[in-house]
Motif scaffolding. Structure first.
Motif, PDB file in Angstrom:
ATOM      1  N   TYR A  98       0.766  -1.348  -0.056  1.00 50.95           N
ATOM      2  CA  TYR A  98      -0.227  -0.360   0.080  1.00 50.95           C
ATOM      3  C   TYR A  98       0.870   1.392   0.064  1.00 50.95           C
ATOM      4  O   TYR A  98       0.788   2.348  -0.512  1.00 50.95           O
ATOM      5  CB  TYR A  98      -1.006   0.205   0.795  1.00 50.95           C
ATOM      6  N   PHE A 133      -5.437   1.834  -2.783  1.00 43.50           N
ATOM      7  CA  PHE A 133      -6.522   1.300  -1.864  1.00 43.50           C
ATOM      8  C   PHE A 133      -7.413   0.121  -2.553  1.00 43.50           C
ATOM      9  O   PHE A 133      -7.608  -1.169  -2.137  1.00 43.50           O
ATOM     10  CB  PHE A 133      -7.289   1.809  -0.652  1.00 43.50           C
ATOM     11  N   LEU A 136      -6.029  -3.067  -4.292  1.00 40.18           N
ATOM     12  CA  LEU A 136      -5.615  -4.285  -3.135  1.00 40.18           C
ATOM     13  C   LEU A 136      -6.938  -4.742  -2.791  1.00 40.18           C
ATOM     14  O   LEU A 136      -6.861  -5.811  -2.411  1.00 40.18           O
ATOM     15  CB  LEU A 136      -5.436  -3.796  -1.929  1.00 40.18           C
ATOM     16  N   GLU A 137      -8.360  -3.567  -2.539  1.00 41.66           N
ATOM     17  CA  GLU A 137      -9.645  -4.657  -2.031  1.00 41.66           C
ATOM     18  C   GLU A 137      -9.404  -5.795  -3.963  1.00 41.66           C
ATOM     19  O   GLU A 137     -10.532  -6.577  -3.116  1.00 41.66           O
ATOM     20  CB  GLU A 137     -10.670  -3.405  -2.665  1.00 41.66           C
ATOM     21  N   LEU A 139      -8.149  -7.996  -5.323  1.00 39.23           N
ATOM     22  CA  LEU A 139      -6.963  -8.971  -4.900  1.00 39.23           C
ATOM     23  C   LEU A 139      -7.367 -10.341  -4.227  1.00 39.23           C
ATOM     24  O   LEU A 139      -6.887 -11.491  -5.138  1.00 39.23           O
ATOM     25  CB  LEU A 139      -5.487  -8.751  -3.188  1.00 39.23           C
TER      26      LEU A 139
ATOM     27  N   TYR C  25      -7.435   5.186   4.109  1.00 39.71           N
ATOM     28  CA  TYR C  25      -7.284   4.260   2.989  1.00 39.71           C
ATOM     29  C   TYR C  25      -6.674   3.278   3.903  1.00 39.71           C
ATOM     30  O   TYR C  25      -7.004   2.224   4.306  1.00 39.71           O
ATOM     31  CB  TYR C  25      -7.325   4.168   2.224  1.00 39.71           C
ATOM     32  N   LYS C  26      -5.584   3.629   4.826  1.00 38.61           N
ATOM     33  CA  LYS C  26      -4.726   2.828   5.884  1.00 38.61           C
ATOM     34  C   LYS C  26      -5.511   1.977   6.809  1.00 38.61           C
ATOM     35  O   LYS C  26      -5.118   1.312   6.954  1.00 38.61           O
ATOM     36  CB  LYS C  26      -3.117   3.887   6.385  1.00 38.61           C
ATOM     37  N   LEU C  29      -6.994  -1.094   5.334  1.00 43.53           N
ATOM     38  CA  LEU C  29      -6.526  -2.933   4.881  1.00 43.53           C
ATOM     39  C   LEU C  29      -6.293  -4.207   5.713  1.00 43.53           C
ATOM     40  O   LEU C  29      -6.570  -5.266   5.409  1.00 43.53           O
ATOM     41  CB  LEU C  29      -4.779  -2.067   4.979  1.00 43.53           C
ATOM     42  N   VAL C  32      -8.978  -5.663   4.216  1.00 39.32           N
ATOM     43  CA  VAL C  32      -8.699  -6.418   3.369  1.00 39.32           C
ATOM     44  C   VAL C  32      -7.507  -7.533   3.170  1.00 39.32           C
ATOM     45  O   VAL C  32      -7.857  -8.878   2.568  1.00 39.32           O
ATOM     46  CB  VAL C  32      -7.505  -5.428   2.788  1.00 39.32           C
ATOM     47  N   ASP C  35     -10.337 -10.321   4.414  1.00 38.58           N
ATOM     48  CA  ASP C  35     -10.559 -10.840   3.016  1.00 38.58           C
ATOM     49  C   ASP C  35      -9.542 -11.370   2.413  1.00 38.58           C
ATOM     50  O   ASP C  35      -9.980 -12.807   1.784  1.00 38.58           O
ATOM     51  CB  ASP C  35     -11.011 -10.032   2.015  1.00 38.58           C
ATOM     52  N   MET C  36      -9.047 -11.375   2.767  1.00 45.20           N
ATOM     53  CA  MET C  36      -7.428 -12.002   1.354  1.00 45.20           C
ATOM     54  C   MET C  36      -6.847 -13.639   1.950  1.00 45.20           C
ATOM     55  O   MET C  36      -7.088 -14.885   1.458  1.00 45.20           O
ATOM     56  CB  MET C  36      -5.840 -11.420   0.918  1.00 45.20           C
TER      57      MET C  36
END
Lengths: 325, 325, 325
Positions: A98, A133, A136-137, A139, C25-26, C29, C32, C35-36
């Motif tokens: 990021y 961002f 990365l969402e 991915l 945004y961070k 994360l 994210v 989800d991964m």
């Protein structure tokens, strides 16, 4: 020459620092520097240096390698991973991507000022973060698609021993991984960075896919060296191709000033379930229909009906006996 | 196996230092070393090691990257440049290139002793410095020519968004930049180093240009993978070519002992304003005349008249419906 | 904007650490990452991470570079070598290769557990050592064969100035060196590692040789970009080929479940003294007989008699005058 001198002669030259100052040429280097500065100034390249930022090729490569670690944990990178530390490692890596990606995107946006699109520095930084961002969402969805690409490679290559071999070392797979990341950034409107990524893929795999191309699911390039997929190509699902295949443009259009037109559809459309064999060339905004097969070395300049197989006519070769060699 | 043992089994193998000494094979390595030394000695390669110096591939790559920073400041390298520090940075980089290049050239000259041309070590060092300086004096002129190559790329590629994109990431441009530097050293009579440079370009771009070839102004290779431009090729101004193009030799000549003749003109001459499309092959010391166009996949073995367009005859394809796949 | 603000605007963006935390945004994360992890878990890739070890691409490259230093001392690597220190340096390098190679082979063997071949960790470590030692014992014989390849290159390329040039920078030679090492490991039954090695060679040279192929003595690939030599190819002695040559498979066989058959002979056999020119394609388990010549751009799908020369029929080109460009 004495034995000692012989030996001295035989010593390899380790480096020039020792001897470069013994000769008078170095005193004249300032003149060279001045001439270079003059030439750069003349060409408007000094102001250029200060006007906008440029991305770092090294950082872009690092971003791509870290993304490979996130998408396929355990395959790349040095960390010894296990079930307990994977979430932590993944979080750390995604956070690092990021940061690096936000920085590179911001630089690309700031660079666009050259083309007259006035941008506020802070605007670029914020948009850099937002765009990083957004990527990365995506991915998890990217992993889903790439998984299908891996399966397509195994199913399409008799030499493949397993999925791991494909992920770890198939250049065709590395190229598609990088392309899919670059293509998302392209769709997000990030300038310049997608092309930097795909040209890196081109350098390490010999496969040249423009990030503007559209490629469907379960895509496989075997061997790959020499493949060119042009900017406005469209490829469907379950397509397989081999080394040296070109999906290229044909008869470039020019406007009234004689300048090249840019951006219009000039590359082929390849429908689902097509196979294109080694060194075939498909030129122009033609369509290769669903389920067609384009044979090795065929040059296609007109659309191909679905379900047909196009091969070169049995080549008439000249065959003659060789004389003494 | 117990749960602990299972877990132990599942630990990845981090490195061999821990276990390699547990097994007896390593004790026999000295035997392997002796056998290797014997074989090297037998082949006269031990003396070779000490007789002359060899260049360092790593240093040559570093020289090329530094020269890219000098020719296009701000594009490459890590330094944050601005108007105030540019002269200083340029001077420092040029000075470093001078040192490294003098050293590598000196090693190449010393290496020539293998071929019977006795050289004094100090002679090689001095000539290394002189040759390095000669090259650096040419940098402003090189920039002039490379600038034209950049413009040719932009003018010739509908996918190009601007000059910066070409400079930063087009492999065709990187290859021509390295070729032009190598060619100057070739003209200066520096042995070996020019070829090391162009083979490095070959490795990262897939474009293989022999440093002995002569290439005019405003030259552009698009995509590039697979291009081969042979040692005695001559190319005029405003020439554009695509991936997979070969300008190659044909029917090598041999002398009375059956040894290959070297150095004679055996590659094509390409005149101004020619375009050569993907995967075309031009073989032999033929001439492709001014303004001609060689179509994709054409094989040329005879001279082509100026202003003509050569394409393959409309290929007769075999087209048939595919059975169940 | 004030002069100060203008100047601030013009500062290149050095890195994102400074600004990335300014935007919200961070904070998202972790979502994210979750989800991964969910996606990875769903695809069975979390267990995968811990089940077996994977080789290190970086270490494999290091092994290949060290082996090049052992086979051709003085050409590569940084050490200043002389007669006195060569045995010591050689011994040290061979010992290091042994350690690294034993580790990588052990990882490849442990990896095979994925495919149901239960292996004891200690078994893999011991076999890694045994296999590494077996390869190193072959080094003198490898040098003998590679020496012949060097001579073949010099004898077959009018542009070559000497053996050193071939060893130092010919991509065709680097590719054959790596292939021969990988092929020995393949014959020894080491899984996966041979392919990693040849795909590395592919990446840096554009030459794709499957480690399962069999290649005789005095083999030379000139230029090389785009060469593909398939898994079940067999090549005799004194064979020379050029860029873009494919020795490929044809009409893949499928079993009753519609799965690809693997491993059967499907690539060409090339007998002694054959020359295959640029971009020729030889497809299927055909034989190109002793002393035959396959011309540029020829597509061979049937066996070729010994001593014959196959060229494309004099191509009928369309030649027309170009209108205003």
């Amino acid at each position: 020459m004495s034995a000692n001198e012989e030996e001295q002669q035989d010593q390899p030259i380790a480096s020039a620092e020792g001897f470069a100052s013994l000769f008078p040429y170095k005193e004249n280097l300032p003149g060279v520097v001045d001439d270079m500065l003059t030439e750069l100034e003349k060409r408007g390249k000094v102001g250029h240096v200060c006007q906008y930022a440029l991305p770092s090729g090294e950082t872009v490569i690092r971003i791509l390698n870290l993304l490979a670690e996130v998408l396929f944990p355990g395959y790349f990178g040095k960390a010894a991973l296990d079930r307990a530390n994977l979430p932590f490692h993944l979080g750390e890596t995604i956070s690092l991507v990021y940061d690096l990606l936000a920085g590179e995107i911001a630089r690309c946006l700031l660079h666009e000022r050259q083309h007259g699109q006035r941008r506020d520095r802070q605007e670029c930084e914020e948009e850099g973060c937002a765009q990083a961002f957004r990527l990365l969402e995506k991915l998890p969805r990217l992993l889903d698609v790439l998984d299908e690409d891996v399966r397509a490679a195994y199913a399409g290559d008799p030499a493949a021993t397993g999925y791991d071999e494909v992920i770890f070392c198939y250049p065709g797979f590395r190229a598609i991984m990088i392309y899919r990341i670059a293509h998302e950034l392209h769709l997000q409107g990030v300038p310049w960075l997608p092309r930097i990524m795909t040209e890196y893929a081109h350098s390490i795999t010999g496969i040249d896919i423009h990030p503007g191309a559209t490629i469907g699911r379960s895509f496989f390039i075997d061997h790959g060296t020499g493949v060119v997929i042009g900017e406005t190509s469209e490829i469907g699902d379950n397509v397989r191709m081999y080394q040296g295949v070109t999906l290229g443009g044909f008869r470039f259009r020019k406007d009234e000033e004689g300048e090249l037109e840019r951006g219009y559809k000039r590359h082929p459309t390849i429908e689902d379930d097509v196979i294109i064999y080694a060194n075939a060339t498909v030129l122009g905004p033609v369509t290769v229909g669903k389920g067609a097969v384009v044979g090795a070395n065929v040059q296609v300049t007109e659309s191909v009906e679905p379900g047909t197989q196009v091969t070169i006519e049995k080549p008439r070769h000249r065959i003659k006996r060789r004389e003494n060699q």
